[in-house]
Design a protein around this motif. Sequence first.
Motif, mmCIF file in Angstrom:
data_model
loop_
_atom_site.group_PDB
_atom_site.id
_atom_site.type_symbol
_atom_site.label_atom_id
_atom_site.label_comp_id
_atom_site.label_asym_id
_atom_site.label_seq_id
_atom_site.Cartn_x
_atom_site.Cartn_y
_atom_site.Cartn_z
ATOM 1 N N ALA B 223 1.425 -20.175 -13.371
ATOM 2 C CA ALA B 223 0.636 -19.343 -14.287
ATOM 3 C C ALA B 223 0.307 -17.967 -13.704
ATOM 4 N N GLU B 227 1.550 -14.366 -15.158
ATOM 5 C CA GLU B 227 0.503 -13.428 -15.564
ATOM 6 C C GLU B 227 0.735 -12.067 -14.901
ATOM 7 N N SER B 230 4.077 -10.349 -16.228
ATOM 8 C CA SER B 230 4.012 -9.880 -17.616
ATOM 9 C C SER B 230 3.044 -8.707 -17.752
ATOM 10 N N SER B 240 5.230 -6.295 -26.026
ATOM 11 C CA SER B 240 4.780 -7.667 -25.746
ATOM 12 C C SER B 240 5.676 -8.717 -26.408
ATOM 13 N N PHE B 241 6.201 -8.386 -27.580
ATOM 14 C CA PHE B 241 7.029 -9.361 -28.308
ATOM 15 C C PHE B 241 8.357 -9.621 -27.614
ATOM 16 N N ILE B 243 8.556 -9.991 -24.424
ATOM 17 C CA ILE B 243 8.253 -10.667 -23.160
ATOM 18 C C ILE B 243 7.919 -12.119 -23.450
ATOM 19 N N THR B 245 7.252 -15.936 -22.191
ATOM 20 C CA THR B 245 6.762 -16.537 -20.953
ATOM 21 C C THR B 245 6.687 -18.049 -21.066
#
Lengths: 205, 253
Positions: B223, B227, B230, B240-241, B243, B245
């Motif tokens: 995690a 974090e 990203s 953001s779209f 990326i 995860t």
Amino acid sequence: MDRPPVSRGFKSKRQASETARLPPGQYLTTDFPVLSAGPTPEIRVADWKIALQLGGSLLGKWTWDEFEALPQTTIAVDIHCVTKWTKLGTIWQGVGFDDLLRSVGLSEPPDAYVMAHCDGGYTTNLPAADLIAGKAMIATRYDGLPLAPAHGGPARLLVPHLYFWKSAKWLRRLRFMPKDEPGFWESRGYHNYGDPWREQRYDGD
Amino acid sequence: MTATDTPLQYPRIEWQIGCVQAIMAETSRVKSIILRPAKWSGHWPGQHVDIRLTADDGYQAERSYSIASPPEEQLLTLTVERVEDGEVSSYLLDELRVGDALEFRGPIGRHFIWRQSLGGPICLVAGGTGITPLMAMLRHRKKSRAYTPASLIYSARSLAEIVYRDELDTMARDDIDLRLVYALTREYPGDWNGHRGRINEALLAENSFSREQNPTFFICGPAGFVEGISSMLVKFGFDSFAIKTERFGPSGA
């Protein structure tokens, strides 16, 4: 397949005291894992607003301070993630969904379904019946502290009787709708409703 | 109002029995389990399966494991890392034998997936055994002869802990469209020319394509690792779209 086959050499770790609170296929964790589809958005409380909508019309909206002034509820609940961890007795504080409805003069949901919209484009769908009668809240504190961004802060939906992806992080808008529509994970292989006690993890479960 | 069951768009993903065909040690903490499914209608690179173990008293444990093999292969490869006190990983690593039956179901998930028809470029960032679903993407890319520009930035504690290292090195040597970068965080050989320490902004910027190229990112690992990577990409201005995860393990928070 009715009865699963025994896995040769696999030893039981059954603990009678805890299994009653553990839905099928889940295991207990004491930490709080973080799972999200993308990056964690950074949201300043000063810029934060939340809205309640009926279709395209606005039922109510709140700034952070206005939202904090609504009646506060604290609950202790078990939470169940579809990735199989369960965490017992988590303590949340926030605004109960019933109180949110009351604050806009409603005694019951105006439509049968709700779509939760979040920062980052995430959505999740729920029957309105699963949000009322004390079953759901918009949580702003976890364990007495402001909700951390990785856990959905400043505010997330909390619907603990369903798998935890339904408790959408970074909540910004709740929209009532007459017909059900799938949200983000619900269109990507996960179950439309997500009852952990019926192990509704994936499509078709 | 009982709005709990809407019409099903997809059939239930049924439990089935796979036969363990082979078990391969990858590193001191990681093995690959090669499974022959009873039936399999294919998968997308990045998808996972659920494994279910049942004890003789009916007690069960379930966990998810990413598929490491590409859809072009008939057998499924699952790569399993030892988790401290992990009842399923310790069973799979210590008890499971070739010829055993293993109950599982899949493939699962339609978010963290890539196949060549989706195009690229793709930038894959792995932390530890987070390489597994990304390896399925790279193996598929190779098998399907997709010359999609790709980069893999792979962070591991030491050279010995890099899973699939020989295969990755060979893959990158034969392919000018694939860039392979290792970051070793704890131990490195004295003559190590690669990156020392965690993936930082400079290393990421150098190997993540430009915004104009519109790459899709797949980041998988613990995690905290996911974090960190990203947030750097968001800071670089990537959408953001784009990326995607997948996080595992405790939050550490």
